[in-house]
Design a protein around this motif. Structure first.
Motif, PDB file in Angstrom:
ATOM      1  N   GLU A 187      -7.073  -1.510   5.645  1.00 32.37           N
ATOM      2  CA  GLU A 187      -6.623  -1.054   6.967  1.00 32.37           C
ATOM      3  C   GLU A 187      -5.564   0.039   6.876  1.00 32.37           C
ATOM      4  OE1 GLU A 187      -7.394  -5.319   9.137  1.00 32.37           O
ATOM      5  OE2 GLU A 187      -5.395  -4.417   9.318  1.00 32.37           O
ATOM      6  N   ALA A 188      -4.717  -0.054   5.834  1.00 34.61           N
ATOM      7  CA  ALA A 188      -3.539   0.828   5.785  1.00 34.61           C
ATOM      8  C   ALA A 188      -3.747   2.142   5.036  1.00 34.61           C
ATOM      9  CB  ALA A 188      -2.370   0.063   5.150  1.00 34.61           C
ATOM     10  N   ILE A 189      -4.674   2.160   4.078  1.00 31.04           N
ATOM     11  CA  ILE A 189      -4.639   3.243   3.083  1.00 31.04           C
ATOM     12  C   ILE A 189      -4.769   4.662   3.657  1.00 31.04           C
ATOM     13  CG2 ILE A 189      -7.096   3.053   2.391  1.00 31.04           C
ATOM     14  CD1 ILE A 189      -5.142   3.399  -0.500  1.00 31.04           C
ATOM     15  N   SER A 190      -5.677   4.852   4.610  1.00 32.40           N
ATOM     16  CA  SER A 190      -5.858   6.220   5.142  1.00 32.40           C
ATOM     17  C   SER A 190      -4.583   6.728   5.791  1.00 32.40           C
ATOM     18  CB  SER A 190      -6.959   6.255   6.204  1.00 32.40           C
ATOM     19  OG  SER A 190      -8.143   5.789   5.661  1.00 32.40           O
ATOM     20  N   THR A 191      -3.965   5.879   6.595  1.00 30.86           N
ATOM     21  CA  THR A 191      -2.743   6.282   7.294  1.00 30.86           C
ATOM     22  C   THR A 191      -1.620   6.550   6.299  1.00 30.86           C
ATOM     23  OG1 THR A 191      -3.438   4.589   8.847  1.00 30.86           O
ATOM     24  CG2 THR A 191      -1.319   5.624   9.271  1.00 30.86           C
ATOM     25  N   VAL A 192      -1.511   5.686   5.291  1.00 37.31           N
ATOM     26  CA  VAL A 192      -0.421   5.820   4.315  1.00 37.31           C
ATOM     27  C   VAL A 192      -0.571   7.133   3.523  1.00 37.31           C
ATOM     28  CG1 VAL A 192       0.505   4.817   2.182  1.00 37.31           C
ATOM     29  CG2 VAL A 192       0.069   3.347   4.140  1.00 37.31           C
ATOM     30  N   VAL A 193      -1.794   7.443   3.105  1.00 32.73           N
ATOM     31  CA  VAL A 193      -2.014   8.696   2.351  1.00 32.73           C
ATOM     32  C   VAL A 193      -1.746   9.903   3.261  1.00 32.73           C
ATOM     33  CG1 VAL A 193      -3.732  10.129   1.174  1.00 32.73           C
ATOM     34  CG2 VAL A 193      -3.615   7.681   0.670  1.00 32.73           C
ATOM     35  N   TYR A 239     -10.387   4.837  -3.075  1.00 25.05           N
ATOM     36  CA  TYR A 239      -9.870   5.907  -2.211  1.00 25.05           C
ATOM     37  C   TYR A 239      -9.548   7.141  -3.051  1.00 25.05           C
ATOM     38  CZ  TYR A 239      -7.942   7.663   2.129  1.00 25.05           C
ATOM     39  OH  TYR A 239      -7.749   8.389   3.277  1.00 25.05           O
ATOM     40  N   ALA A 240      -8.916   6.905  -4.201  1.00 23.11           N
ATOM     41  CA  ALA A 240      -8.544   8.025  -5.083  1.00 23.11           C
ATOM     42  C   ALA A 240      -9.801   8.714  -5.618  1.00 23.11           C
ATOM     43  CB  ALA A 240      -7.683   7.507  -6.235  1.00 23.11           C
ATOM     44  N   LYS A 241     -10.816   7.938  -5.951  1.00 23.63           N
ATOM     45  CA  LYS A 241     -12.058   8.524  -6.466  1.00 23.63           C
ATOM     46  C   LYS A 241     -12.706   9.407  -5.392  1.00 23.63           C
ATOM     47  CE  LYS A 241     -14.754   5.299  -8.312  1.00 23.63           C
ATOM     48  NZ  LYS A 241     -15.363   4.217  -9.113  1.00 23.63           N
ATOM     49  N   ALA A 242     -12.727   8.903  -4.164  1.00 20.18           N
ATOM     50  CA  ALA A 242     -13.336   9.673  -3.069  1.00 20.18           C
ATOM     51  C   ALA A 242     -12.579  10.983  -2.847  1.00 20.18           C
ATOM     52  CB  ALA A 242     -13.347   8.831  -1.791  1.00 20.18           C
ATOM     53  N   LEU A 243     -11.249  10.912  -2.877  1.00 22.24           N
ATOM     54  CA  LEU A 243     -10.437  12.125  -2.681  1.00 22.24           C
ATOM     55  C   LEU A 243     -10.653  13.107  -3.822  1.00 22.24           C
ATOM     56  CD1 LEU A 243      -6.852  11.058  -1.498  1.00 22.24           C
ATOM     57  CD2 LEU A 243      -8.563  12.351  -0.227  1.00 22.24           C
ATOM     58  N   THR A 283       0.895  -1.164   0.000  1.00 25.47           N
ATOM     59  CA  THR A 283       0.000   0.000   0.000  1.00 25.47           C
ATOM     60  C   THR A 283       0.922   1.199   0.000  1.00 25.47           C
ATOM     61  OG1 THR A 283      -1.267  -1.252   1.635  1.00 25.47           O
ATOM     62  CG2 THR A 283      -2.057   0.960   1.117  1.00 25.47           C
ATOM     63  N   SER A 284       0.802   2.046  -1.022  1.00 26.51           N
ATOM     64  CA  SER A 284       1.765   3.135  -1.109  1.00 26.51           C
ATOM     65  C   SER A 284       1.107   4.422  -1.558  1.00 26.51           C
ATOM     66  CB  SER A 284       2.889   2.744  -2.073  1.00 26.51           C
ATOM     67  OG  SER A 284       3.856   3.760  -2.171  1.00 26.51           O
ATOM     68  N   ALA A 285       1.601   5.541  -1.023  1.00 22.72           N
ATOM     69  CA  ALA A 285       1.138   6.867  -1.441  1.00 22.72           C
ATOM     70  C   ALA A 285       2.356   7.775  -1.505  1.00 22.72           C
ATOM     71  CB  ALA A 285       0.114   7.419  -0.466  1.00 22.72           C
ATOM     72  N   SER A 286       2.319   8.706  -2.450  1.00 17.24           N
ATOM     73  CA  SER A 286       3.499   9.544  -2.677  1.00 17.24           C
ATOM     74  C   SER A 286       3.091  10.886  -3.245  1.00 17.24           C
ATOM     75  CB  SER A 286       4.413   8.813  -3.672  1.00 17.24           C
ATOM     76  OG  SER A 286       5.369   9.682  -4.233  1.00 17.24           O
ATOM     77  N   ARG A 311       1.682  14.480   4.859  1.00 17.29           N
ATOM     78  CA  ARG A 311       2.409  15.128   5.960  1.00 17.29           C
ATOM     79  C   ARG A 311       3.890  15.283   5.634  1.00 17.29           C
ATOM     80  NH1 ARG A 311       5.471  14.346   9.992  1.00 17.29           N
ATOM     81  NH2 ARG A 311       5.765  12.117   9.598  1.00 17.29           N
ATOM     82  N   LYS A 312       4.497  14.190   5.144  1.00 14.55           N
ATOM     83  CA  LYS A 312       5.936  14.208   4.853  1.00 14.55           C
ATOM     84  C   LYS A 312       6.296  15.115   3.676  1.00 14.55           C
ATOM     85  CE  LYS A 312       8.822  10.701   6.596  1.00 14.55           C
ATOM     86  NZ  LYS A 312       9.543   9.451   6.397  1.00 14.55           N
ATOM     87  N   SER A 313       5.343  15.307   2.764  1.00 12.44           N
ATOM     88  CA  SER A 313       5.648  16.082   1.555  1.00 12.44           C
ATOM     89  C   SER A 313       5.827  17.561   1.859  1.00 12.44           C
ATOM     90  CB  SER A 313       4.523  15.922   0.524  1.00 12.44           C
ATOM     91  OG  SER A 313       3.385  16.649   0.932  1.00 12.44           O
ATOM     92  N   GLY A 314       5.236  18.007   2.992  1.00 14.46           N
ATOM     93  CA  GLY A 314       5.351  19.410   3.354  1.00 14.46           C
ATOM     94  C   GLY A 314       4.343  20.303   2.633  1.00 14.46           C
ATOM     95  N   ILE A 315       3.480  19.713   1.836  1.00 14.39           N
ATOM     96  CA  ILE A 315       2.423  20.523   1.223  1.00 14.39           C
ATOM     97  C   ILE A 315       1.069  20.033   1.744  1.00 14.39           C
ATOM     98  CG2 ILE A 315       3.782  21.006  -0.880  1.00 14.39           C
ATOM     99  CD1 ILE A 315       1.689  19.158  -2.276  1.00 14.39           C
TER     100      ILE A 315
END
Ligand code: KG4
Ligand code: ZN
Length: 333
Positions: free
Chosen positions: A56-62, A97-101, A16-19, A67-71
């Protein structure tokens, strides 16, 4: 020109990854939550367990990626998610998740092909790299020899007729008792061995690949003689596979008259494969491969590929669905 910030989301298999990536090339954050430890006990990825863990992971990962990106979330210009190929239940988590966002933030949604993502990982590691080039995509699920014509146009010139390279690595490693995932374990053990064992190499009339023959040969050798030196077996396996990969790639590069060759996908993290391809530089080729963390599944590569689709105005809408068998040239705009 205004800077473009892409939020990438990847959930096609067991990561599960977000960037957040700036202008398609600069990684501001790349959070990868790996499920390897969970699937290890089963000797491979269990799709149902993967889907549940993504949820389970996606919300926290996004949230962590933002947060880490600084934007801020509001500063994101578009959201790129992997919609295929991959495990349908796993893909659906990232796509939903992407559709909802996209809906909540009113930002464009970019449907990204996972293979395009693997190729785009090279744009991050090599800011000067531009198409056209030849890319050998070697992962757990795919073995494709691709003519990358431009940022969004691809032609497959060769592919595996049976197992993907990574699949062959993983199966061999499992049978000889190295565990999962097998690629990195074979990579490590092969360094202690010599390529002294003759193994069958497949030469097909076109630039397709076949790895089931060598896989079966290695497994049979191990079954016939459990005392066989595993390090030598791994070293011979890697050498034979690499020869096949290089022969086809070179032929395609020569026919297209292209000297830029890129590697992509999890197996391109393999140290022997990298070093053998690098030797081609003495013959006038320029070799590219992503840094190891960008070879295996991650969302930065998805954000990069998505960015180039965004520049072309190729947006998806909320009817986007996961496409588990998505082909490299399937268009979803
Ligand atoms: O690209 P990836 O993370 O997932 C797919 O899209 O399939 O690739 C995973 C594959 C696995 O088969 C794994 O064993 C292999 O990449 N792999 C390696 C190495 N690191 C990962 N294979 C050979 N050598 C490595 N160092
Ligand atoms: Zn992958």
């Amino acid at each position: 020109m205004k800077d473009i910030y892409t939020l990438g989301i990847e959930s096609s298999c067991d990561e599960t990854s977000a960037s957040v990536v700036k202008n398609g090339r600069e990684v501001l954050s790349n959070i990868i939550h790996s499920q390897i430890a969970i699937h290890e006990q089963f000797g491979g990825v269990v799709p149902e367990i993967a889907s549940r863990n993504h949820i389970e992971a996606i919300s926290t990962v996004v949230a962590e990626a933002i947060r880490k990106s600084g934007i801020t979330m509001e500063e994101i210009d578009n959201i790129a998610c992997t919609y295929g190929p991959g495990l349908v239940g796993a893909l659906l988590v990232g796509v939903s998740y992407a559709k909802a966002l996209s809906y909540a933030l009113d930002k464009p949604l970019i449907a990204t092909n996972h293979i395009h993502g693997h190729i785009a990982a090279n744009y991050i590691s090599h800011p000067e790299l531009e198409p056209p080039f030849v890319c050998l995509v070697i992962s757990g699920g795919h073995t494709h020899l691709v003519h990358v014509k431009n940022y969004t146009e691809f032609e497959i010139l060769g592919k595996t007729r049976d197992d993907a390279v990574g699949e062959a690595f993983d199966k061999v490693a499992r049978v000889i008792g190295l565990g999962y995932p097998g690629g990195p374990k074979i990579d490590k053990l092969a360094k202690d061995g010599m390529p002294t064992i003759e193994l069958p190499k497949t030469q097909l009339e076109n630039w397709d690949f076949s790895f089931s023959g060598i896989k079966t040969a290695v497994i049979n050798l191990h079954h016939k003689n459990s005392e066989i030196n595993k390090a030598d077996l791994c070293s011979s396996f890697e050498k034979t596979i690499t020869e096949e990969l290089i022969e086809n790639t070179l032929q395609v590069a020569q026919i297209l008259n292209i000297t830029k060759i890129a590697l992509a996908g999890g197996v391109s993290a393999n140290s022997y494969i990298r070093s053998e391809f690098l030797k081609l530089e003495s013959r006038g080729y320029k070799i590219y491969y992503p840094e190891p963390v960008l070879c295996t599944d991650n969302a930065a590569m998805i954000a990069s590929a998505g960015y180039y689709k965004y520049l072309e105005g190729k947006y998806a809408d909320l009817s986007l669905n996961a496409v588990p068998n998505l082909k490299i040239n399937e268009i979803n705009s």
